[in-house]
Enzyme design. Structure first.
Site, mmCIF file in Angstrom:
data_model
loop_
_atom_site.group_PDB
_atom_site.id
_atom_site.type_symbol
_atom_site.label_atom_id
_atom_site.label_comp_id
_atom_site.label_asym_id
_atom_site.label_seq_id
_atom_site.Cartn_x
_atom_site.Cartn_y
_atom_site.Cartn_z
ATOM 1 N N HIS A 9 0.828 -1.210 0.000
ATOM 2 C CA HIS A 9 0.000 0.000 0.000
ATOM 3 C C HIS A 9 0.860 1.257 0.000
ATOM 4 O O HIS A 9 2.016 1.250 0.434
ATOM 5 C CB HIS A 9 -0.923 0.008 1.219
ATOM 6 C CG HIS A 9 -0.182 0.010 2.535
ATOM 7 N ND1 HIS A 9 0.371 1.150 3.079
ATOM 8 C CD2 HIS A 9 0.113 -0.996 3.387
ATOM 9 C CE1 HIS A 9 0.969 0.859 4.214
ATOM 10 N NE2 HIS A 9 0.834 -0.445 4.419
ATOM 11 N N ARG A 58 -6.056 0.808 3.936
ATOM 12 C CA ARG A 58 -4.919 1.354 3.187
ATOM 13 C C ARG A 58 -4.556 0.483 1.989
ATOM 14 O O ARG A 58 -4.142 1.003 0.953
ATOM 15 C CB ARG A 58 -3.725 1.578 4.111
ATOM 16 C CG ARG A 58 -3.219 0.360 4.873
ATOM 17 C CD ARG A 58 -2.266 0.814 5.989
ATOM 18 N NE ARG A 58 -1.625 -0.274 6.707
ATOM 19 C CZ ARG A 58 -2.123 -0.873 7.778
ATOM 20 N NH1 ARG A 58 -3.320 -0.528 8.230
ATOM 21 N NH2 ARG A 58 -1.439 -1.831 8.406
ATOM 22 N N GLU A 85 -1.501 -6.978 7.471
ATOM 23 C CA GLU A 85 -0.185 -6.719 8.029
ATOM 24 C C GLU A 85 0.032 -7.566 9.287
ATOM 25 O O GLU A 85 -0.928 -8.075 9.876
ATOM 26 C CB GLU A 85 -0.086 -5.214 8.371
ATOM 27 C CG GLU A 85 1.218 -4.748 9.010
ATOM 28 C CD GLU A 85 2.455 -5.041 8.185
ATOM 29 O OE1 GLU A 85 2.780 -6.245 8.014
ATOM 30 O OE2 GLU A 85 3.110 -4.095 7.730
ATOM 31 N N HIS A 155 0.726 -5.598 2.451
ATOM 32 C CA HIS A 155 1.487 -4.832 3.441
ATOM 33 C C HIS A 155 2.944 -5.276 3.474
ATOM 34 O O HIS A 155 3.292 -6.332 2.964
ATOM 35 C CB HIS A 155 0.847 -5.025 4.816
ATOM 36 C CG HIS A 155 -0.611 -4.682 4.823
ATOM 37 N ND1 HIS A 155 -1.090 -3.450 5.181
ATOM 38 C CD2 HIS A 155 -1.698 -5.424 4.467
ATOM 39 C CE1 HIS A 155 -2.413 -3.434 5.055
ATOM 40 N NE2 HIS A 155 -2.804 -4.625 4.628
#
Length: 201
Positions: A9, A58, A85, A155
């Protein structure tokens, strides 16, 4: 030959503020929005069969902006928390520099980069890999084996876990691996899913 594009991202508001983010759902910063749009420019000319994303905003917003920029908005998208993440536990929300002053630079680097050391109350990269890799094998790799072109928006650490597997990196090598925000990483794979080449676009 299949093509797999990994896209971390764009810069998030907490990346900008140098804070541990993990599973906290924070938005992209203005720079992160631009990074996602720039990624879309770099992906023009690709025809994606499908895309995958974590469930965090995100990554979702980066994927949306990148696909818009590449001129592809009607492809199947699957979102799953397996691509989220790393969960940073007690470090989530803390400033990284202040945390390094408290615990020492070496300890914070181990928490951030090592393979199997967990931050307090959080996940190690090994823990992250134990959800990312089964998801890749069951949900994404079958399309790779069909020769499709696939985009994954996720991520830093979920993608580090996947890159470690794709490139067969050691625990020592993955310690130094950093994936920049908003930079599409292209893998070309053979009919068995083995990496033929990889490069940033």
């Amino acid at each position: 030959m299949a093509r797999l594009v990994l896209l971390r991202h764009g810069e998030s508001q907490w990346n900008l503020e140098n804070r541990f983010t993990g599973w906290v759902d924070v938005p992209l910063s203005p720079r992160g929005i631009q990074e996602a749009k720039n990624a879309g420019d770099k992906l023009r000319g690709f025809t994606f069969n499908r895309a995958f994303s974590s469930v965090l905003a995100r990554a979702n917003e980066t994927l949306r902006l990148a696909l818009e920029g590449s001129g592809q908005t009607n492809i199947p998208i699957e979102k799953d928390k397996a691509l989220n993440e790393r969960m940073y536990g007690e470090l989530q929300g803390l400033n990284k520099a202040e945390t390094a002053k408290k615990f020492g630079d070496d300890q914070v680097k181990i928490w951030r980069r090592s393979f199997d050391v967990r931050p307090p109350g959080g996940e190690s990269l090994k823990d992250t890999a134990e959800r990312v890799l089964p998801y890749y094998e069951s949900k994404i790799k079958p399309y790779v084996l069909k020769g499709e072109t696939i985009l994954i928006a996720a991520h830093g650490n979920s993608l580090r876990a996947l890159v470690m597997e794709l490139e067969q990196l050691s625990k020592e090598q993955v310690l130094e691996l950093n994936i920049p925000t908003g930079a599409p990483l292209l893998y070309e794979l053979d009919k068995n899913g083995k990496v033929l080449s990889h490069r940033y676009l």
